[in-house]
Design an enzyme around this catalytic site. Structure first.
Site, mmCIF file in Angstrom:
data_model
loop_
_atom_site.group_PDB
_atom_site.id
_atom_site.type_symbol
_atom_site.label_atom_id
_atom_site.label_comp_id
_atom_site.label_asym_id
_atom_site.label_seq_id
_atom_site.Cartn_x
_atom_site.Cartn_y
_atom_site.Cartn_z
ATOM 1 N N ALA A 1 -17.513 46.516 -90.173
ATOM 2 C CA ALA A 1 -18.099 47.712 -90.772
ATOM 3 C C ALA A 1 -19.215 48.250 -89.886
ATOM 4 C CB ALA A 1 -18.649 47.387 -92.153
ATOM 5 N N ASP A 2 -19.140 49.535 -89.570
ATOM 6 C CA ASP A 2 -20.250 50.148 -88.861
ATOM 7 C C ASP A 2 -21.225 50.709 -89.895
ATOM 8 O OD1 ASP A 2 -19.251 52.643 -89.740
ATOM 9 O OD2 ASP A 2 -18.256 53.045 -87.834
ATOM 10 N N SER A 3 -22.313 51.269 -89.442
ATOM 11 C CA SER A 3 -23.348 51.719 -90.378
ATOM 12 C C SER A 3 -22.833 52.813 -91.301
ATOM 13 C CB SER A 3 -24.594 52.183 -89.628
ATOM 14 O OG SER A 3 -24.273 53.224 -88.732
ATOM 15 N N ASP B 1 -19.696 53.196 -92.370
ATOM 16 C CA ASP B 1 -18.849 52.516 -93.367
ATOM 17 C C ASP B 1 -19.700 51.901 -94.470
ATOM 18 O OD1 ASP B 1 -16.398 52.948 -92.007
ATOM 19 O OD2 ASP B 1 -16.662 51.123 -90.814
ATOM 20 N N PHE B 2 -20.774 51.244 -94.044
ATOM 21 C CA PHE B 2 -21.594 50.532 -95.011
ATOM 22 C C PHE B 2 -22.348 51.494 -95.921
ATOM 23 C CE2 PHE B 2 -25.087 47.724 -96.410
ATOM 24 C CZ PHE B 2 -24.295 46.767 -97.024
#
Length: 77
Positions: free
Chosen positions: A33-35, A37-38
Protein backbone atom coordinates in the site's frame (compact mmCIF):
# COMPACT_ATOMS: atom_id res chain seq x y z
CA UNK A 1 -17.08 -7.17 14.07
CA UNK A 2 -14.44 -4.43 13.78
CA UNK A 3 -11.84 -6.79 12.32
CA UNK A 4 -14.31 -8.34 9.89
CA UNK A 5 -15.45 -4.95 8.58
CA UNK A 6 -11.87 -3.74 8.15
CA UNK A 7 -10.92 -7.05 6.51
CA UNK A 8 -13.80 -6.67 4.03
CA UNK A 9 -12.77 -3.10 3.14
CA UNK A 10 -9.15 -4.16 2.64
CA UNK A 11 -10.18 -7.07 0.42
CA UNK A 12 -12.34 -4.80 -1.72
CA UNK A 13 -9.66 -2.14 -2.11
CA UNK A 14 -6.62 -4.36 -2.60
CA UNK A 15 -8.33 -7.30 -4.36
CA UNK A 16 -6.99 -9.91 -1.94
CA UNK A 17 -8.57 -12.98 -0.34
CA UNK A 18 -10.00 -12.52 3.18
CA UNK A 19 -7.93 -15.47 4.41
CA UNK A 20 -4.76 -13.53 3.59
CA UNK A 21 -5.68 -10.69 5.96
CA UNK A 22 -4.80 -11.13 9.63
CA UNK A 23 -4.15 -8.65 12.41
CA UNK A 24 -0.43 -9.06 11.66
CA UNK A 25 -0.82 -8.05 8.00
CA UNK A 26 1.43 -5.05 7.33
CA UNK A 27 -0.01 -2.47 4.95
CA UNK A 28 3.31 -1.55 3.34
CA UNK A 29 5.12 -4.91 3.34
CA UNK A 30 2.25 -7.33 2.76
CA UNK A 31 -0.20 -5.25 0.72
CA UNK A 32 2.28 -2.87 -0.97
CA UNK A 33 0.00 0.00 0.00
CA UNK A 34 1.29 3.43 -0.90
CA UNK A 35 0.23 6.54 1.00
CA UNK A 36 -2.66 7.23 -1.37
CA UNK A 37 -3.99 3.68 -0.97
CA UNK A 38 -3.81 3.99 2.78
CA UNK A 39 -5.49 7.40 2.90
CA UNK A 40 -8.31 6.02 0.76
CA UNK A 41 -8.67 3.05 3.11
CA UNK A 42 -8.71 5.33 6.15
CA UNK A 43 -11.47 7.44 4.59
CA UNK A 44 -13.50 4.27 4.00
CA UNK A 45 -12.87 3.21 7.63
CA UNK A 46 -14.01 6.63 8.87
CA UNK A 47 -17.23 6.25 6.87
CA UNK A 48 -17.86 2.63 7.84
CA UNK A 49 -17.48 3.31 11.57
CA UNK A 50 -18.72 6.94 11.62
CA UNK A 51 -15.37 8.11 13.00
CA UNK A 52 -14.11 11.67 13.12
CA UNK A 53 -11.28 12.47 10.70
CA UNK A 54 -8.13 10.57 11.61
CA UNK A 55 -5.10 12.84 11.88
CA UNK A 56 -1.93 12.36 9.84
CA UNK A 57 -0.03 11.63 13.06
CA UNK A 58 -2.47 8.88 13.96
CA UNK A 59 -2.31 7.49 10.42
CA UNK A 60 1.50 7.29 10.60
CA UNK A 61 1.27 5.20 13.78
CA UNK A 62 -0.82 2.52 12.03
CA UNK A 63 1.39 -0.12 10.41
CA UNK A 64 -0.67 -3.31 10.61
CA UNK A 65 -4.29 -4.37 10.39
CA UNK A 66 -4.15 -5.02 14.15
CA UNK A 67 -3.01 -1.43 14.77
CA UNK A 68 -6.00 -0.20 12.76
CA UNK A 69 -8.43 -2.52 14.56
CA UNK A 70 -7.11 -1.33 17.96
CA UNK A 71 -7.35 2.30 16.88
CA UNK A 72 -10.97 1.92 15.74
CA UNK A 73 -11.94 0.11 18.95
CA UNK A 74 -10.34 2.82 21.13
CA UNK A 75 -11.98 5.58 19.09
CA UNK A 76 -15.39 3.97 19.51
CA UNK A 77 -15.14 3.73 23.32
Amino acid sequence: MVFETIQKLICEQFAVDPESITEKTNFLQDLSADSLDFVELVMNIEDAFSLPEISEEEIRSIQTVGDLVDFVRKTQE
